[in-house]
Design a protein around this motif. Sequence first.
Motif, PDB file in Angstrom:
ATOM      1  N   THR A  72     -25.275 -14.228  22.995  1.00 49.01           N
ATOM      2  CA  THR A  72     -25.215 -13.688  24.355  1.00 49.01           C
ATOM      3  C   THR A  72     -23.780 -13.617  24.887  1.00 49.01           C
ATOM      4  OG1 THR A  72     -25.577 -15.772  25.599  1.00 49.01           O
ATOM      5  CG2 THR A  72     -27.536 -14.571  24.843  1.00 49.01           C
ATOM      6  N   TRP A  82     -34.975 -11.457  20.208  1.00 52.07           N
ATOM      7  CA  TRP A  82     -35.865 -12.521  20.663  1.00 52.07           C
ATOM      8  C   TRP A  82     -35.449 -13.840  20.028  1.00 52.07           C
ATOM      9  CZ3 TRP A  82     -40.309 -12.012  23.808  1.00 52.07           C
ATOM     10  CH2 TRP A  82     -40.604 -10.699  24.202  1.00 52.07           C
ATOM     11  N   ASP A  85     -39.694 -17.360  22.393  1.00 51.47           N
ATOM     12  CA  ASP A  85     -40.489 -16.422  23.201  1.00 51.47           C
ATOM     13  C   ASP A  85     -39.660 -15.692  24.246  1.00 51.47           C
ATOM     14  OD1 ASP A  85     -39.916 -18.538  24.849  1.00 51.47           O
ATOM     15  OD2 ASP A  85     -41.977 -18.905  25.490  1.00 51.47           O
ATOM     16  N   LYS A  86     -38.311 -15.751  24.116  1.00 55.74           N
ATOM     17  CA  LYS A  86     -37.432 -15.124  25.101  1.00 55.74           C
ATOM     18  C   LYS A  86     -36.763 -13.889  24.530  1.00 55.74           C
ATOM     19  CE  LYS A  86     -36.151 -19.500  27.396  1.00 55.74           C
ATOM     20  NZ  LYS A  86     -36.664 -20.472  26.419  1.00 55.74           N
ATOM     21  N   ASP A  87     -36.868 -12.770  25.237  1.00 63.34           N
ATOM     22  CA  ASP A  87     -36.082 -11.581  24.927  1.00 63.34           C
ATOM     23  C   ASP A  87     -34.749 -11.744  25.648  1.00 63.34           C
ATOM     24  OD1 ASP A  87     -34.869  -9.142  24.611  1.00 63.34           O
ATOM     25  OD2 ASP A  87     -36.606  -7.948  25.203  1.00 63.34           O
ATOM     26  N   ILE A  88     -33.731 -12.176  24.906  1.00 64.17           N
ATOM     27  CA  ILE A  88     -32.467 -12.559  25.548  1.00 64.17           C
ATOM     28  C   ILE A  88     -31.692 -11.353  26.043  1.00 64.17           C
ATOM     29  CG2 ILE A  88     -32.329 -14.691  24.231  1.00 64.17           C
ATOM     30  CD1 ILE A  88     -30.209 -13.379  22.463  1.00 64.17           C
ATOM     31  N   LEU A  91     -32.589 -11.152  29.993  1.00 70.00           N
ATOM     32  CA  LEU A  91     -32.502 -12.317  30.873  1.00 70.00           C
ATOM     33  C   LEU A  91     -31.477 -12.122  31.983  1.00 70.00           C
ATOM     34  CD1 LEU A  91     -32.592 -15.278  28.290  1.00 70.00           C
ATOM     35  CD2 LEU A  91     -34.499 -14.325  29.603  1.00 70.00           C
ATOM     36  N   ALA A  95     -30.878 -17.237  33.952  1.00 70.69           N
ATOM     37  CA  ALA A  95     -31.721 -17.525  32.795  1.00 70.69           C
ATOM     38  C   ALA A  95     -30.894 -17.592  31.509  1.00 70.69           C
ATOM     39  CB  ALA A  95     -32.817 -16.474  32.674  1.00 70.69           C
ATOM     40  N   PHE A  99     -30.647 -20.618  28.904  1.00 74.24           N
ATOM     41  CA  PHE A  99     -30.913 -20.370  27.486  1.00 74.24           C
ATOM     42  C   PHE A  99     -29.797 -20.936  26.623  1.00 74.24           C
ATOM     43  CE2 PHE A  99     -29.786 -17.459  23.984  1.00 74.24           C
ATOM     44  CZ  PHE A  99     -30.857 -17.715  23.142  1.00 74.24           C
ATOM     45  N   ASP A 103     -31.257 -23.816  24.328  1.00 76.81           N
ATOM     46  CA  ASP A 103     -31.806 -23.257  23.090  1.00 76.81           C
ATOM     47  C   ASP A 103     -30.784 -22.991  21.990  1.00 76.81           C
ATOM     48  OD1 ASP A 103     -34.279 -23.278  24.307  1.00 76.81           O
ATOM     49  OD2 ASP A 103     -34.214 -21.172  24.920  1.00 76.81           O
TER      50      ASP A 103
END
Length: 271
Positions: A72, A82, A85-88, A91, A95, A99, A103
């Motif tokens: 990111t 992904w 379960d997160k579509d980065i 975000l 968020a 993340f 994560d």
Amino acid sequence: MTEIYVTPTTQEPMAGTPAILSVRAVDKVYGSRDSVTHALHNVSFNVAPGEFVAIMGPSGSGKTTLLNCIATIDKPTSGHIWVGDKDITTLSKRALAKFRRDDLGFIFQDSNLLDTLTGFENIALALTIKRVTPGDIRGMVQNMAQVLGVEGVLDKYPYQMSGGQKQRIAAARAMVSDPKLILADEPTGALDSRSAAVLLEMLEMMNTTMNATIMMVTHDSFAASYTNRVLFIKDGGVFNELHRGQQSRETFFARIMEVVTFLGGEAGHVA
């Protein structure tokens, strides 16, 4: 000799093995209408929980851009990434910060330790940011330091450590908060041969005994031979893919070298 071919990549996780990382049709374009650079083109692949994957490719192939999009640091022009379960790619800033904190773990080429903090404090910083209670931090840091063999430098500052010790402290910092995914950017690039081998053995151990999911960008075939799978990037796309399977590291290294040689690659040595 290894057959050189374009390996089709899996668009969706295989049944029963949901991906921890799923990159889907990612493009990254830089520049304006008059001067456009396609750094990534239609990149798709999955990484399963507990995999140790290397990304290789010639200079300018797009491997660092790909890592930056997953981290990111950069954002794809199109496509989706992904993590769990997160579509980065969708975000919000808040968020994204959460993340990165919860994560992701990072290991950089130059370790990126804070010079004013001891080894203990550098590792503990990852837990402090996550607001782990102070009573739990000491035990978690000491346990991770023992696993990675750096308990002897916890009271030292980075300038008092060797390059290999700094990288193992960085690995402990990345791992101590139990992230979903650890991203390593040329982690052996600044190390001598012996220190590089020790770090790679630590990463391999983190993967096999602690089930850490690791994605490592490297130019070094020797480093890549410690992984389960190598994705080769060429001209912004996935060109080939090798799985280690039950092969010895030496055999896997030889197969990697064949593809690197075909690509006109840069290294088959320990950096």
